[in-house]
Write an enzyme that holds these catalytic residues in place. Structure first.
Site, PDB file in Angstrom:
ATOM      1  CG  ASP A   1      -0.420  -0.480   2.491  1.00 55.59           C
ATOM      2  OD1 ASP A   1       0.823  -0.462   2.634  1.00 55.59           O
ATOM      3  OD2 ASP A   1      -1.190  -0.867   3.369  1.00 55.59           O
TER       4      ASP A   1
ATOM      5  CG  ASN B   1     -10.290  -0.282  10.017  1.00 54.95           C
ATOM      6  OD1 ASN B   1      -9.274  -0.957   9.856  1.00 54.95           O
ATOM      7  ND2 ASN B   1     -10.616   0.721   9.213  1.00 54.95           N
TER       8      ASN B   1
ATOM      9  CG  HIS C   1      -6.754  -1.629   7.576  1.00 51.53           C
ATOM     10  ND1 HIS C   1      -6.708  -0.263   7.749  1.00 51.53           N
ATOM     11  CD2 HIS C   1      -5.555  -2.081   8.018  1.00 51.53           C
ATOM     12  CE1 HIS C   1      -5.546   0.087   8.258  1.00 51.53           C
ATOM     13  NE2 HIS C   1      -4.821  -0.998   8.427  1.00 51.53           N
TER      14      HIS C   1
ATOM     15  CD  GLU D   1      -9.028   1.731   5.844  1.00 50.57           C
ATOM     16  OE1 GLU D   1      -9.184   0.820   6.682  1.00 50.57           O
ATOM     17  OE2 GLU D   1      -8.318   2.720   6.076  1.00 50.57           O
TER      18      GLU D   1
HETATM   19  C1  F6R Z   1       0.886  -1.140   6.382  1.00 46.84           C
HETATM   20  C2  F6R Z   1      -0.423  -1.781   6.282  1.00 46.84           C
HETATM   21  C3  F6R Z   1      -1.412  -1.755   7.379  1.00 46.84           C
HETATM   22  C4  F6R Z   1      -0.815  -2.163   8.731  1.00 46.84           C
HETATM   23  C5  F6R Z   1      -1.885  -2.155   9.818  1.00 46.84           C
HETATM   24  C6  F6R Z   1      -1.311  -2.450  11.195  1.00 46.84           C
HETATM   25  O1  F6R Z   1       1.597  -1.320   5.166  1.00 46.84           O
HETATM   26  O2  F6R Z   1      -0.714  -2.322   5.274  1.00 46.84           O
HETATM   27  O3  F6R Z   1      -2.469  -2.623   7.048  1.00 46.84           O
HETATM   28  O4  F6R Z   1      -0.244  -3.421   8.618  1.00 46.84           O
HETATM   29  O5  F6R Z   1      -2.534  -0.924   9.853  1.00 46.84           O
HETATM   30  O6  F6R Z   1      -0.417  -1.437  11.542  1.00 46.84           O
HETATM   31  P1  F6R Z   1       0.549  -1.582  12.786  1.00 46.84           P
HETATM   32  O7  F6R Z   1       1.413  -2.753  12.498  1.00 46.84           O
HETATM   33  O8  F6R Z   1       1.343  -0.306  12.835  1.00 46.84           O
HETATM   34  O9  F6R Z   1      -0.311  -1.805  13.986  1.00 46.84           O
END
Ligand code: F6R
Length: 242
Positions: free
Chosen positions: A69, A137, A139, A144
Site C-alpha cells: 500500500d 478496524n 483492514h 478498509e
Molecule cells: C501497512 C499496512 C497496514 C498495517 C496495519 C497495522 O503497510 O498495510 O495494514 O499493517 O494498519 O499497523 P501496525 O502494524 O502499525 O499496527
C-alpha cells in the site's frame, strides 16, 4: 478449506522468532518467491531479525516484492512515503535490489493502472508470501471495511480509525496523514500461497478476536483469513490470555 492457524506467543522475543522463522523458511524453500511485506509497526522486529539471518546466510536477493500500500499525493522523497519505509525496513536490510520491486501506481490514470497492476501480479503467478499487519478496524493493507474478498487493487479513502492509528507513525498529528491511498486488493492477498498475519499488544485484542472468531464478511476484511490457511502470530496481550 483449511482455516487459519493461530500461534499464540508469550512475548516479543518469541513473536519475532516465530515470524522470522516462517518468512525465512518460505524464502529458503523458494528463493525467487513473490513477497508482500507490510509496513506499520507489527513486522518491524521480524524484519530486523531477518536482517540478522541475512548475515547468517539467508539470501533474499532474488525475491520479487509487491508493494502492499501507498499513500496518495506525496512526493517520492516524502518522509511519510510507505515505499520509503519499506525500503528502509525491508528491502535494504534484506538486500533486495530495487529493480525487483513492483511499486503500486500512484500517479497518472489510476483507474486503468490498478487493474493492470493486478493483471501483472497474476501473470507472474500471484503472491507466494504475504506478510501482513492488522488494522484497528480489521483492514489488511488499506482494504478498509467494507472490502469484499475479491476486492481488486484500487484507490481507497482511509477510514478515520486508520488515519488516527497512522498518525502515531508521523508524530501524532492526524493532519499529517494523507486520506487517500492505493492498496493491493484483497484477492491478491487472500490468494497468496503463504499468509502470515502479525498482531501484538493489548490494543489489538478486540479486533484480533473479531477477525478470527467473529462472522466472516466485508465489515472486517481480515475475517476472510478464516477461509485461508494463514498463520496468525499473536502475542498473549493481543490474544487476551493471562
Ligand atoms: C501497512 C499496512 C497496514 C498495517 C496495519 C497495522 O503497510 O498495510 O495494514 O499493517 O494498519 O499497523 P501496525 O502494524 O502499525 O499496527
Amino acid at each position: 478449506m483449511g482455516g487459519a492457524r493461530i500461534v499464540v506467543v508469550a512475548d516479543s522475543e518469541e513473536f519475532v522468532r516465530a515470524g522470522a522463522d516462517l518468512v525465512a523458511d518460505a524464502i529458503g524453500r523458494d528463493p525467487t518467491a513473490t513477497v508482500v511485506a507490510a509496513t506499520g509497526r507489527s513486522p518491524m522486529g521480524v524484519y530486523a531479525a531477518l536482517a540478522e539471518r541475512r548475515r547468517a546466510g539467508l539470501d533474499a536477493s532474488r525475491i520479487t516484492v509487491v508493494q502492499l500500500d501507498e499513500y496518495l499525493g506525496l512526493a517520492p522523497d516524502d518522509r511519510r512515503s510507505l515505499s520509503g519505509w519499506m525500503r528502509r525496513s525491508f528491502l535494504e536490510p534484506l538486500g533486495v535490489p530495487d529493480d525487483r520491486v513492483m511499486y503500486l501506481p500512484v500517479a497518472g490514470d489510476l483507474e486503468a493502472a490498478c487493474p493492470a497492476f493486478d493483471e501483472h501480479v497474476r501473470e507472474r503467478g500471484g503472491v507466494d508470501l504475504a506478510i501482513l499487519g492488522l488494522g484497528p478496524n480489521g483492514h489488511l493493507g488499506f482494504n478498509e471495511p467494507p472490502s469484499d474478498r475479491r476486492a481488486p487493487t484500487r484507490v481507497v479513502g482511509l477510514a478515520r480509525a486508520t488515519v488516527e492509528a497512522n498518525a502515531r507513525y508521523w508524530g501524532g498529528d492526524v493532519a499529517d496523514v494523507p486520506t487517500q491511498a492505493v492498496t493491493l486488493g484483497m484477492a491478491s492477498l487472500l490468494d497468496a500461497r503463504t499468509i502470515v498475519l502479525l498482531a501484538s499488544g493489548p490494543e489489538k485484542h478486540g479486533i484480533v478476536r473479531r477477525a478470527l472468531e467473529g462472522p466472516v464478511g466485508p465489515q472486517v476484511p481480515a475475517s476472510f483469513l478464516q477461509e485461508t490457511e494463514a498463520t496468525v502470530i499473536v502475542d498473549s496481550a493481543a490474544w487476551g490470555e493471562a
